[in-house]
Each structure stands twice: as C-alpha cells, then as structure tokens.
Design a protein around this motif. Structure first.
Motif, PDB file in Angstrom:
ATOM      1  N   ARG A  98      17.713  12.658  -3.751  1.00 46.71           N
ATOM      2  CA  ARG A  98      18.731  13.488  -2.966  1.00 46.71           C
ATOM      3  C   ARG A  98      19.629  14.141  -3.751  1.00 46.71           C
ATOM      4  NH1 ARG A  98      19.639  10.655   3.013  1.00 46.71           N
ATOM      5  NH2 ARG A  98      17.464  11.153   3.782  1.00 46.71           N
ATOM      6  N   SER A  99      20.064  13.249  -4.782  1.00 48.45           N
ATOM      7  CA  SER A  99      21.272  13.677  -5.678  1.00 48.45           C
ATOM      8  C   SER A  99      20.924  14.323  -7.018  1.00 48.45           C
ATOM      9  CB  SER A  99      22.036  12.554  -5.975  1.00 48.45           C
ATOM     10  OG  SER A  99      22.600  11.774  -4.791  1.00 48.45           O
ATOM     11  N   PHE A 100      19.730  13.892  -7.496  1.00 55.79           N
ATOM     12  CA  PHE A 100      19.360  14.182  -8.904  1.00 55.79           C
ATOM     13  C   PHE A 100      17.709  14.287  -8.862  1.00 55.79           C
ATOM     14  CE2 PHE A 100      23.099  11.100  -9.389  1.00 55.79           C
ATOM     15  CZ  PHE A 100      23.965  12.083  -9.827  1.00 55.79           C
ATOM     16  N   PRO A 101      17.230  15.568  -8.073  1.00 52.69           N
ATOM     17  CA  PRO A 101      15.888  15.619  -8.134  1.00 52.69           C
ATOM     18  C   PRO A 101      15.154  15.598  -9.153  1.00 52.69           C
ATOM     19  CG  PRO A 101      17.042  17.488  -6.904  1.00 52.69           C
ATOM     20  CD  PRO A 101      18.085  16.370  -7.319  1.00 52.69           C
ATOM     21  N   ASN A 102      15.748  16.420 -10.146  1.00 51.11           N
ATOM     22  CA  ASN A 102      14.871  16.417 -11.356  1.00 51.11           C
ATOM     23  C   ASN A 102      14.748  14.851 -12.259  1.00 51.11           C
ATOM     24  OD1 ASN A 102      14.500  18.933 -10.945  1.00 51.11           O
ATOM     25  ND2 ASN A 102      16.433  19.750 -12.331  1.00 51.11           N
ATOM     26  N   MET A 103      15.271  14.191 -11.867  1.00 52.89           N
ATOM     27  CA  MET A 103      15.390  12.756 -12.702  1.00 52.89           C
ATOM     28  C   MET A 103      14.405  11.860 -11.776  1.00 52.89           C
ATOM     29  SD  MET A 103      19.172  12.613 -13.652  1.00 52.89           S
ATOM     30  CE  MET A 103      18.948  11.073 -14.912  1.00 52.89           C
ATOM     31  N   THR A 104      13.703  12.149 -10.843  1.00 54.71           N
ATOM     32  CA  THR A 104      13.010  10.842 -10.082  1.00 54.71           C
ATOM     33  C   THR A 104      11.760  10.411 -10.956  1.00 54.71           C
ATOM     34  OG1 THR A 104      11.439  12.924  -9.004  1.00 54.71           O
ATOM     35  CG2 THR A 104      13.131  11.789  -7.695  1.00 54.71           C
ATOM     36  N   GLU A 105      11.172  11.207 -11.670  1.00 53.36           N
ATOM     37  CA  GLU A 105      10.223  10.540 -12.487  1.00 53.36           C
ATOM     38  C   GLU A 105      10.687   9.746 -13.688  1.00 53.36           C
ATOM     39  OE1 GLU A 105       7.051  10.797 -12.130  1.00 53.36           O
ATOM     40  OE2 GLU A 105       7.654  11.794 -10.186  1.00 53.36           O
ATOM     41  N   SER A 106      11.857   9.828 -14.181  1.00 56.40           N
ATOM     42  CA  SER A 106      12.512   9.019 -15.026  1.00 56.40           C
ATOM     43  C   SER A 106      12.811   7.579 -15.115  1.00 56.40           C
ATOM     44  CB  SER A 106      13.825   9.760 -15.736  1.00 56.40           C
ATOM     45  OG  SER A 106      14.884   9.815 -14.933  1.00 56.40           O
ATOM     46  N   ILE A 107      12.837   7.404 -13.648  1.00 57.41           N
ATOM     47  CA  ILE A 107      13.224   5.888 -13.302  1.00 57.41           C
ATOM     48  C   ILE A 107      11.864   5.189 -13.223  1.00 57.41           C
ATOM     49  CG2 ILE A 107      15.214   6.571 -12.024  1.00 57.41           C
ATOM     50  CD1 ILE A 107      13.774   6.173  -9.334  1.00 57.41           C
ATOM     51  N   GLY A 108      10.668   5.651 -13.453  1.00 67.27           N
ATOM     52  CA  GLY A 108       9.398   4.882 -13.395  1.00 67.27           C
ATOM     53  C   GLY A 108       8.882   4.725 -12.035  1.00 67.27           C
ATOM     54  N   LEU A 109       9.160   5.117 -11.117  1.00 64.80           N
ATOM     55  CA  LEU A 109       8.682   5.050  -9.811  1.00 64.80           C
ATOM     56  C   LEU A 109       8.111   6.442  -9.638  1.00 64.80           C
ATOM     57  CD1 LEU A 109      11.738   3.252  -7.927  1.00 64.80           C
ATOM     58  CD2 LEU A 109       9.349   2.330  -8.753  1.00 64.80           C
ATOM     59  N   TRP A 112       6.455   8.139  -6.943  1.00 62.12           N
ATOM     60  CA  TRP A 112       6.376   8.138  -5.330  1.00 62.12           C
ATOM     61  C   TRP A 112       6.525   9.516  -4.641  1.00 62.12           C
ATOM     62  CZ3 TRP A 112       9.831   3.482  -4.404  1.00 62.12           C
ATOM     63  CH2 TRP A 112       9.073   2.049  -4.634  1.00 62.12           C
ATOM     64  N   SER A 113       6.257  10.718  -5.745  1.00 63.18           N
ATOM     65  CA  SER A 113       6.698  11.806  -5.297  1.00 63.18           C
ATOM     66  C   SER A 113       5.963  12.158  -3.954  1.00 63.18           C
ATOM     67  CB  SER A 113       6.494  12.980  -6.342  1.00 63.18           C
ATOM     68  OG  SER A 113       5.182  12.814  -6.788  1.00 63.18           O
ATOM     69  N   GLU A 114       4.732  11.867  -4.015  1.00 66.09           N
ATOM     70  CA  GLU A 114       3.840  12.267  -2.835  1.00 66.09           C
ATOM     71  C   GLU A 114       4.080  11.114  -1.556  1.00 66.09           C
ATOM     72  OE1 GLU A 114      -1.006  11.753  -2.430  1.00 66.09           O
ATOM     73  OE2 GLU A 114      -0.288  12.667  -4.129  1.00 66.09           O
ATOM     74  N   GLU A 115       4.648  10.239  -1.717  1.00 62.80           N
ATOM     75  CA  GLU A 115       4.822   9.330  -0.723  1.00 62.80           C
ATOM     76  C   GLU A 115       6.276   9.571  -0.103  1.00 62.80           C
ATOM     77  OE1 GLU A 115       2.314   6.608  -3.099  1.00 62.80           O
ATOM     78  OE2 GLU A 115       3.612   7.856  -3.772  1.00 62.80           O
ATOM     79  N   THR A 129       9.039  14.266   5.312  1.00 61.76           N
ATOM     80  CA  THR A 129       8.467  14.985   6.519  1.00 61.76           C
ATOM     81  C   THR A 129       8.346  14.270   7.844  1.00 61.76           C
ATOM     82  OG1 THR A 129       7.085  16.356   4.906  1.00 61.76           O
ATOM     83  CG2 THR A 129       6.287  16.145   7.299  1.00 61.76           C
ATOM     84  N   SER A 130       7.981  13.022   7.715  1.00 55.80           N
ATOM     85  CA  SER A 130       7.849  11.940   8.818  1.00 55.80           C
ATOM     86  C   SER A 130       9.249  11.558   9.311  1.00 55.80           C
ATOM     87  CB  SER A 130       6.764  10.717   8.424  1.00 55.80           C
ATOM     88  OG  SER A 130       7.029   9.817   9.611  1.00 55.80           O
ATOM     89  N   TYR A 131       9.945  11.698   8.690  1.00 52.59           N
ATOM     90  CA  TYR A 131      11.346  11.215   8.993  1.00 52.59           C
ATOM     91  C   TYR A 131      12.036  12.183   9.560  1.00 52.59           C
ATOM     92  CZ  TYR A 131      16.147   9.558   8.731  1.00 52.59           C
ATOM     93  OH  TYR A 131      17.445   8.970   8.909  1.00 52.59           O
ATOM     94  N   LEU A 132      12.254  13.226   9.081  1.00 49.45           N
ATOM     95  CA  LEU A 132      12.590  14.661   9.597  1.00 49.45           C
ATOM     96  C   LEU A 132      12.185  15.173  10.878  1.00 49.45           C
ATOM     97  CD1 LEU A 132      13.014  16.780   6.356  1.00 49.45           C
ATOM     98  CD2 LEU A 132      14.836  15.602   7.684  1.00 49.45           C
ATOM     99  N   ASN A 133      10.709  14.647  11.248  1.00 50.21           N
ATOM    100  CA  ASN A 133      10.099  14.929  12.341  1.00 50.21           C
ATOM    101  C   ASN A 133      10.152  13.801  13.551  1.00 50.21           C
ATOM    102  OD1 ASN A 133       9.131  17.453  11.814  1.00 50.21           O
ATOM    103  ND2 ASN A 133       7.472  16.687  10.587  1.00 50.21           N
ATOM    104  N   SER A 138       0.918  -0.966   0.028  1.00 50.05           N
ATOM    105  CA  SER A 138       0.036  -0.063   0.148  1.00 50.05           C
ATOM    106  C   SER A 138       0.961   1.326   0.018  1.00 50.05           C
ATOM    107  CB  SER A 138      -0.867  -0.186   1.184  1.00 50.05           C
ATOM    108  OG  SER A 138       0.071   0.054   2.600  1.00 50.05           O
ATOM    109  N   SER A 139       0.174   2.380  -0.269  1.00 51.18           N
ATOM    110  CA  SER A 139       0.953   3.648  -0.073  1.00 51.18           C
ATOM    111  C   SER A 139       1.646   3.837   1.325  1.00 51.18           C
ATOM    112  CB  SER A 139      -0.103   4.852  -0.428  1.00 51.18           C
ATOM    113  OG  SER A 139       0.224   5.892   0.087  1.00 51.18           O
ATOM    114  N   ASP A 140       1.169   3.190   2.476  1.00 49.88           N
ATOM    115  CA  ASP A 140       1.687   3.470   3.796  1.00 49.88           C
ATOM    116  C   ASP A 140       2.787   2.667   3.537  1.00 49.88           C
ATOM    117  OD1 ASP A 140      -0.394   5.015   4.638  1.00 49.88           O
ATOM    118  OD2 ASP A 140      -1.684   3.490   5.743  1.00 49.88           O
ATOM    119  N   SER A 141       3.013   1.597   3.028  1.00 43.28           N
ATOM    120  CA  SER A 141       4.058   0.810   3.183  1.00 43.28           C
ATOM    121  C   SER A 141       5.285   1.426   2.374  1.00 43.28           C
ATOM    122  CB  SER A 141       3.836  -0.534   2.602  1.00 43.28           C
ATOM    123  OG  SER A 141       2.961  -1.434   3.195  1.00 43.28           O
TER     124      SER A 141
END
Length: 117
Positions: free
Chosen positions: A90-101, A103-106, A112-116, A21-24
């Motif tokens: 973290r390294s190439f933020p403009n390329m996340t969509e090009s890997i086929g995953l 998960w930008s919302e997740e 946010t959860s990790y930093l808090n 799921s999205s939570d996972s």
C-alpha cells in the motif's frame, strides 16, 4: 500528535495460524487488510517501515513480535509477514519483491476479494 487528534483504533483480532497453502495466504492478507484499514496512510507507512526493518533478519512464524506503531499488540510471525507485505504494497508498491515474500498473486486475489466483501 495532540491527544484530541489521535485516531481511535479498534481492538485487533487474535493472531492467525501459520499459513499452509496459497488459500491461507489469501485469507491472511485479507485479515491484515482489515487490520490496516483502521489506520491512516501515514500510520500505514510507519507500519511498513517498522515491519520491513523487522523482517530483514527473517521471520520465525512461531515467534511473536511487537511493532512500535501498534505497541499494544503482539503479532505471530505469519501476521507480521502479512503486515509487512500489505503495508509495503500500500505504501511502497515497488518494494514488495525486495522483502522476500513473493505473494503478488495472492495479494491481488485478497485485494479483489476484500474489496468485494
């Protein structure tokens, strides 16, 4: 890198189970953020490039993979996917969509959860 300059990396956690799921996905991404926090920016870029090369052919979530930058550990396919996404974000933020995953919302939720935490 000289021996005296090598980073000491803590043992990694055992592989996670396949996401259902999205939570996972959020939980997976948070776990991967903890793994990557053990590495410096240059190492994370190297992990990003190596995982990007591995995921180009697709990911079998039931298979295990090795990443040369983290050679002493095998990753299940779902963790490889998480490593690819977070290290690239973290390294190439403009390329996340090009890997086929897609998960930008997740990723935002996990970050946010990790930093808090």
């Amino acid at each position: 890198m000289e021996e005296s300059q090598e980073a000491v990396v803590q043992p990694l956690p055992p592989p996670l189970h396949v996401m259902e799921s999205s939570d996972s996905v959020v939980s997976l991404l948070k776990e991967v953020m903890g793994i990557l926090d053990r590495f410096d920016d240059n190492q994370i870029r190297l992990i990003a490039m190596q995982t990007a090369a591995l995921v180009q052919g697709g990911i079998d979530f039931s298979q295990t993979y090795r990443i040369p930058a983290i050679a002493d550990y095998e990753f299940r396919g779902n963790v490889l996917a998480g490593l690819a996404y977070v290290s690239i974000a973290r390294s190439f933020p403009n390329m996340t969509e090009s890997i086929g995953l897609h998960w930008s919302e997740e990723y935002r939720e996990a970050e946010t959860s990790y930093l808090n935490s």
